[in-house]
Design an enzyme around this catalytic site. Structure first.
Site, PDB file in Angstrom:
ATOM      1  N   CYS A  64      57.213 -27.742 -27.052  1.00  0.00           N
ATOM      2  CA  CYS A  64      56.347 -26.690 -26.525  1.00  0.00           C
ATOM      3  C   CYS A  64      56.670 -26.350 -25.080  1.00  0.00           C
ATOM      4  O   CYS A  64      56.926 -25.201 -24.752  1.00  0.00           O
ATOM      5  CB  CYS A  64      54.892 -27.125 -26.677  1.00  0.00           C
ATOM      6  SG  CYS A  64      53.724 -26.072 -25.839  1.00  0.00           S
ATOM      7  N   CYS A 116      46.191 -27.698 -30.092  1.00  0.00           N
ATOM      8  CA  CYS A 116      46.730 -27.875 -28.742  1.00  0.00           C
ATOM      9  C   CYS A 116      45.747 -28.768 -28.013  1.00  0.00           C
ATOM     10  O   CYS A 116      44.558 -28.450 -27.931  1.00  0.00           O
ATOM     11  CB  CYS A 116      46.855 -26.526 -28.046  1.00  0.00           C
ATOM     12  SG  CYS A 116      47.127 -26.665 -26.277  1.00  0.00           S
ATOM     13  N   GLU A 125      39.678  -6.060  -4.308  1.00  0.00           N
ATOM     14  CA  GLU A 125      40.537  -6.433  -5.431  1.00  0.00           C
ATOM     15  C   GLU A 125      41.308  -5.189  -5.864  1.00  0.00           C
ATOM     16  O   GLU A 125      40.791  -4.077  -5.804  1.00  0.00           O
ATOM     17  CB  GLU A 125      39.610  -6.968  -6.544  1.00  0.00           C
ATOM     18  CG  GLU A 125      40.116  -6.894  -7.952  1.00  0.00           C
ATOM     19  CD  GLU A 125      41.303  -7.802  -8.221  1.00  0.00           C
ATOM     20  OE1 GLU A 125      41.300  -8.967  -7.800  1.00  0.00           O
ATOM     21  OE2 GLU A 125      42.256  -7.309  -8.860  1.00  0.00           O
ATOM     22  N   CYS A 170      46.850 -21.031  -5.700  1.00  0.00           N
ATOM     23  CA  CYS A 170      47.402 -21.663  -6.915  1.00  0.00           C
ATOM     24  C   CYS A 170      48.884 -21.984  -6.724  1.00  0.00           C
ATOM     25  O   CYS A 170      49.557 -22.370  -7.663  1.00  0.00           O
ATOM     26  CB  CYS A 170      47.199 -20.761  -8.126  1.00  0.00           C
ATOM     27  SG  CYS A 170      47.915 -19.128  -7.935  1.00  0.00           S
TER      28      CYS A 170
HETATM   29  N1  SAH Z   1      39.047 -14.884  -6.904  1.00  0.00           N
HETATM   30  C1  SAH Z   1      39.187 -14.520  -8.299  1.00  0.00           C
HETATM   31  C2  SAH Z   1      40.566 -13.960  -8.687  1.00  0.00           C
HETATM   32  C3  SAH Z   1      41.773 -14.685  -8.161  1.00  0.00           C
HETATM   33  S1  SAH Z   1      43.294 -14.225  -8.937  1.00  0.00           S
HETATM   34  C4  SAH Z   1      38.790 -15.667  -9.198  1.00  0.00           C
HETATM   35  O1  SAH Z   1      38.741 -16.814  -8.777  1.00  0.00           O
HETATM   36  O2  SAH Z   1      38.502 -15.421 -10.377  1.00  0.00           O
HETATM   37  C5  SAH Z   1      44.024 -13.137  -7.771  1.00  0.00           C
HETATM   38  C6  SAH Z   1      43.520 -11.721  -7.854  1.00  0.00           C
HETATM   39  O3  SAH Z   1      44.201 -10.946  -6.854  1.00  0.00           O
HETATM   40  C7  SAH Z   1      43.780 -11.011  -9.175  1.00  0.00           C
HETATM   41  O4  SAH Z   1      42.547 -10.555  -9.678  1.00  0.00           O
HETATM   42  C8  SAH Z   1      44.706  -9.833  -8.787  1.00  0.00           C
HETATM   43  O5  SAH Z   1      44.453  -8.663  -9.540  1.00  0.00           O
HETATM   44  C9  SAH Z   1      44.360  -9.614  -7.332  1.00  0.00           C
HETATM   45  N2  SAH Z   1      45.371  -8.966  -6.466  1.00  0.00           N
HETATM   46  C10 SAH Z   1      46.719  -9.053  -6.542  1.00  0.00           C
HETATM   47  N3  SAH Z   1      47.289  -8.397  -5.501  1.00  0.00           N
HETATM   48  C11 SAH Z   1      46.278  -7.889  -4.739  1.00  0.00           C
HETATM   49  C12 SAH Z   1      46.231  -7.139  -3.508  1.00  0.00           C
HETATM   50  N4  SAH Z   1      47.334  -6.783  -2.878  1.00  0.00           N
HETATM   51  N5  SAH Z   1      45.026  -6.813  -3.019  1.00  0.00           N
HETATM   52  C13 SAH Z   1      43.874  -7.185  -3.659  1.00  0.00           C
HETATM   53  N6  SAH Z   1      43.875  -7.894  -4.800  1.00  0.00           N
HETATM   54  C14 SAH Z   1      45.055  -8.246  -5.349  1.00  0.00           C
END
Ligand code: SAH
Length: 459
Positions: free
Chosen positions: A84, A167, A341, A416
């Site tokens: 996998c 899984c 966002e 992350c």
């Molecule tokens: N804080 C949220 C999402 C984190 S993931 C949670 O914990 O659920 C990162 C997010 O950044 C995604 O939703 C993605 O669409 C957004 N993103 C990516 N590039 C971006 C940018 N330049 N400006 C604003 N948001 C962005």
């Protein structure tokens, strides 16, 4: 390293000690500083290794004789672990995984971020009591075998689909419903999409399970917008699984390995399912980002909230806010929260989620954080605390510059990817911030992934 000859040769055997792991989970050993990547080796293990391929700056090897095993080595419980590739660390004890991840974060902050580690505390990784069955989302490619449908994963480095029934990191509910859907669709003559011929119909099945609410969503990703035997299939699914609240079809007409297409329509039930993290309820639509490990998401957000140290008087900005998850956590304790966002649907969800929870002190705007936040600043909106949670590539440079101008007292950085976290922390440190502490949180047990939340204060 580029101009000198590699110090190792194909088919030669070397005696090595492993120091690290690659992102794929292979052991890393060095011969005269030259790295050799070897599958199924763990840090601190010693082995005789045969070199199988030499590349420009590194080589691949395989174990001939593993003569000193790590005390943390364990038998991987999953029978399809090797084929996998979705997990990389099942052969390392869970305690070993948590220790390794912490050490890795420390190394990356020192090496890439050049942070002075005497000033930064990297806490022990926060792990799960039961690090199995944690994923709330299953997303599987569909294929055919002897007339019936199979679904599971692509065998490593191929596009051959291997059928998967269970899984071990997935919620059992998700596996059960995917199994049933394969069976129901096979009986109704549904054909799988073929990447080779670009014919057939069902490309992927995605299911999401609200662990707290018990609600499920099923998404069929199909090549064309039709749906043969739709009523019968839906009726069987909803009868067998009363927890299903939403069945959705996403149409992906393209010849691509991107999973989703542009068009999404609700076939049955609601457009959303609901779930809660802590006291906050969320409506989640098929295409919205929602963290896959809800138990650890709570741990992560609680830590972000603790680092934000809110008293009720603060203005907070939440950059990269998705469907407003962190923003709404913060809004419970802040005077005002602004979330930004880039995905319009996510911002619609965020606004709906604020209303759903009766939080009227959160405002959301769609756009790139690096443009929206400088505009807010020009309009006089200034954060006391700023939270960022960017995708793997980290924060945009323009956003980091704006943070250094705006000078919020605290920056809480949720990440992350330790590499881009380290890079961005270095920029913020050079601009007058001090990284105080970093908390690794194990959101993805048995994989190489590690989430971190870092607290920076203005000096
Ligand atoms: N804080 C949220 C999402 C984190 S993931 C949670 O914990 O659920 C990162 C997010 O950044 C995604 O939703 C993605 O669409 C957004 N993103 C990516 N590039 C971006 C940018 N330049 N400006 C604003 N948001 C962005």
């Amino acid at each position: 390293m580029t101009n000198r000859q590699a110090p190792v040769q194909k088919n030669d055997i070397y005696d090595v000690t492993f120091e690290d792991l690659t992102h794929e989970g292979s052991g890393v050993a060095k011969v005269e500083g030259f790295p050799i990547f070897v599958p199924n080796a763990l840090p601190d293990e010693k082995a005789k290794v045969k070199v199988v391929k030499v590349k420009k700056g590194f080589a691949f090897g395989k174990i001939e004789d593993l003569y000193l095993k790590s005390p943390e080595r364990t038998a991987a419980p999953c029978p399809i672990y090797k084929e996998c590739g979705g997990c990389q660390l099942q052969h390392l004890s869970y305690k070993g995984q948590l220790d390794f991840k912490r050490k890795q974060v420390e190394n990356v902050l020192a090496r890439i971020g050049k942070l002075n580690m005497d000033d930064v505390t990297v806490h022990p990784t926060l792990g799960m009591d039961n690090p199995w069955n944690y994923r709330n989302k299953s997303q599987v490619p569909v294929g055919e075998r002897e007339g019936g449908l199979i679904a599971g994963f692509y065998q490593q480095r191929t596009h051959e689909i291997i059928n998967m029934e269970r899984c071990l990191i997935q919620q059992a509910e998700n596996d059960a419903i995917v199994q049933a859907i394969k069976d129901i669709c096979s009986r109704h003559g549904i054909r799988a999409y073929s990447e080779e011929t670009h014919k057939g119909w069902l490309r992927h099945i995605m299911v999401r399970y609200g662990v707290v609410s018990g609600e499920m969503m099923v998404v069929f990703v199909t090549r064309t917008p039709d749906f043969a035997n739709k009523e019968a299939i839906i009726s069987e699914i909803t009868t067998q699984f009363p927890s299903v609240k939403s069945i959705v079809q996403n149409i992906n007409t393209k010849r691509t390995n991107v999973i989703f297409g542009d068009e999404t329509k609700v076939l049955w039930g609601e457009e959303y399912i609901y779930d809660s993290i802590g006291d906050i309820q969320f409506a989640i639509s098929a295409r919205s980002f929602y963290q896959v490990n809800p138990e650890q998401t709570k741990v992560l957000y609680d830590k972000a909230l603790e680092y934000a140290q809110l008293t009720g008087e603060e203005t907070v900005i939440d950059a990269y806010c998705g469907i407003g998850t962190i923003s709404l956590f913060l809004a419970q304790k802040a005077k005002k929260v602004y979330g930004v966002e880039i995905v319009p649907e996510a911002i619609e969800d965020a606004k709906r989620n604020a209303a759903l929870n009766g939080l009227d002190n959160a405002e959301f705007e769609v756009g790139p954080a690096e443009e929206v936040i400088p505009n807010w600043y020009k309009q006089g909106i200034k954060a006391d605390t700023l939270v960022v949670d960017p995708p793997r590539k980290g924060c945009d440079e323009g956003l980091l510059r704006t943070i250094l101008e705006m000078k919020p007292k605290r920056v809480v950085y949720v990440s992350c990817n330790p590499g881009t976290l380290a890079r961005d922390l270095q920029v913020l440190e050079q601009g007058g911030y001090q990284t105080v502490e970093v908390q690794p949180v194990d959101m993805f047990p048995h994989t190489m992934h590690i989430e971190n939340v870092a607290l920076l204060t203005l000096i």
